[in-house]
Design an enzyme around this catalytic site. Sequence first.
Site, mmCIF file in Angstrom:
data_model
loop_
_atom_site.group_PDB
_atom_site.id
_atom_site.type_symbol
_atom_site.label_atom_id
_atom_site.label_comp_id
_atom_site.label_asym_id
_atom_site.label_seq_id
_atom_site.Cartn_x
_atom_site.Cartn_y
_atom_site.Cartn_z
ATOM 1 N N ARG A 239 9.025 -51.572 -59.948
ATOM 2 C CA ARG A 239 10.097 -52.766 -60.288
ATOM 3 C C ARG A 239 10.359 -52.707 -61.721
ATOM 4 N NH1 ARG A 239 11.336 -52.363 -55.836
ATOM 5 N NH2 ARG A 239 11.493 -53.919 -54.059
ATOM 6 N N ASP A 263 13.954 -45.357 -62.168
ATOM 7 C CA ASP A 263 14.690 -45.784 -61.079
ATOM 8 C C ASP A 263 15.021 -47.277 -60.799
ATOM 9 O OD1 ASP A 263 16.056 -44.951 -58.667
ATOM 10 O OD2 ASP A 263 14.524 -46.285 -57.698
ATOM 11 N N GLU A 268 19.874 -54.967 -63.111
ATOM 12 C CA GLU A 268 20.268 -54.093 -62.494
ATOM 13 C C GLU A 268 22.099 -54.499 -61.974
ATOM 14 O OE1 GLU A 268 17.899 -52.516 -59.282
ATOM 15 O OE2 GLU A 268 16.465 -51.968 -60.737
ATOM 16 N N HIS A 287 18.209 -47.216 -58.710
ATOM 17 C CA HIS A 287 17.622 -47.629 -57.759
ATOM 18 C C HIS A 287 17.544 -47.078 -56.452
ATOM 19 C CE1 HIS A 287 15.082 -51.856 -56.947
ATOM 20 N NE2 HIS A 287 14.784 -50.871 -56.363
#
Length: 326
Positions: A239, A263, A268, A287
């Site tokens: 996360r 990722d 985001e 992600h």
Amino acid sequence: MTSTNAFTFLMLPPQTDLTRQWARRLAELVPAMNLIVAEDAETAAAAIPTADAAFGTLPAELLAKAKSLRWLQAPQAAPPAGYYYPELVAHGLTVTNFREIYNDHISAHILAFVLAFARGLHVFIPQQLRHEWKKPPEDQGVVPLPGSTALIVGLGGIGAETARLLSAFGMHVLAVDARRTDKPDHVDELHPADALDTVLPRADFVILTVPHTPATEGFFNRARFSLMKPTAFFINIGRGLTTKLDDLVAALKAGTIAGAALDVYEQEPLPPNHPLWGLPNVLLTPHMAGYGPHLNERRFQIIQDNCRAFAEGRPLRNVVDKATWF
């Protein structure tokens, strides 16, 4: 023959074509269940006082009206911050989640990052785009995986599968975990979470698979990057809020670590002007490490299994410690 008990299962809004399809299948497969599909907040508010179980995101105002609720199925493996608010944590209901459905997909993504760094693809792909033929010296630009050390931070299902894949390449696998005490065969050393700073300096690849919890928020920061080898690579597919990106950028620019693959991010989408985009020793994906086939069917299987277990009074799958969010 196992006895079953009738119960009311409330599917909280919003609904999608997929959740409506799940509802139709559940109604056929779990006949002891009174299924209510709430298309709007008003329907959910009317149904919650008598619901025994629910699926979705449960706001505090609905929880306050729940009189019979004993089980909540979270709609994600690691719901966003705010899902486990104080009233929900204090409530007597059990929460379950969708963990374990991404193990194969995410571990393959981690391995792709490891192999890319080990073989210098973070250098050669930009050269390809520039139409450059530039070979390094024969003894540079490659990390020999046999004999290298990987540290997996968080040895859940994803971490354990990643350990299996890395060990196949001859890597020495270390792991730290806040709960797990049984060491899988493919892990050479398993340490408690408070040993992280002790083992960090030994790793050539540091791989985060931990969820965002009160204990992990921002825990990879300037101090921890300073403990890593200058030749080590940092990988985060857990996360984004576990890692301070400003500190990571500073470590990369200073040469404190050799590179990073991400990722997940504090913000985001990652803003287009973020300095990570322009660093030559960084690999970024949007992600999607968990992407792959069969995910929705795996989600449905957990809901179905838990509905049947709830009706029969058996233990539920993927029970969450609400205080720690996982």
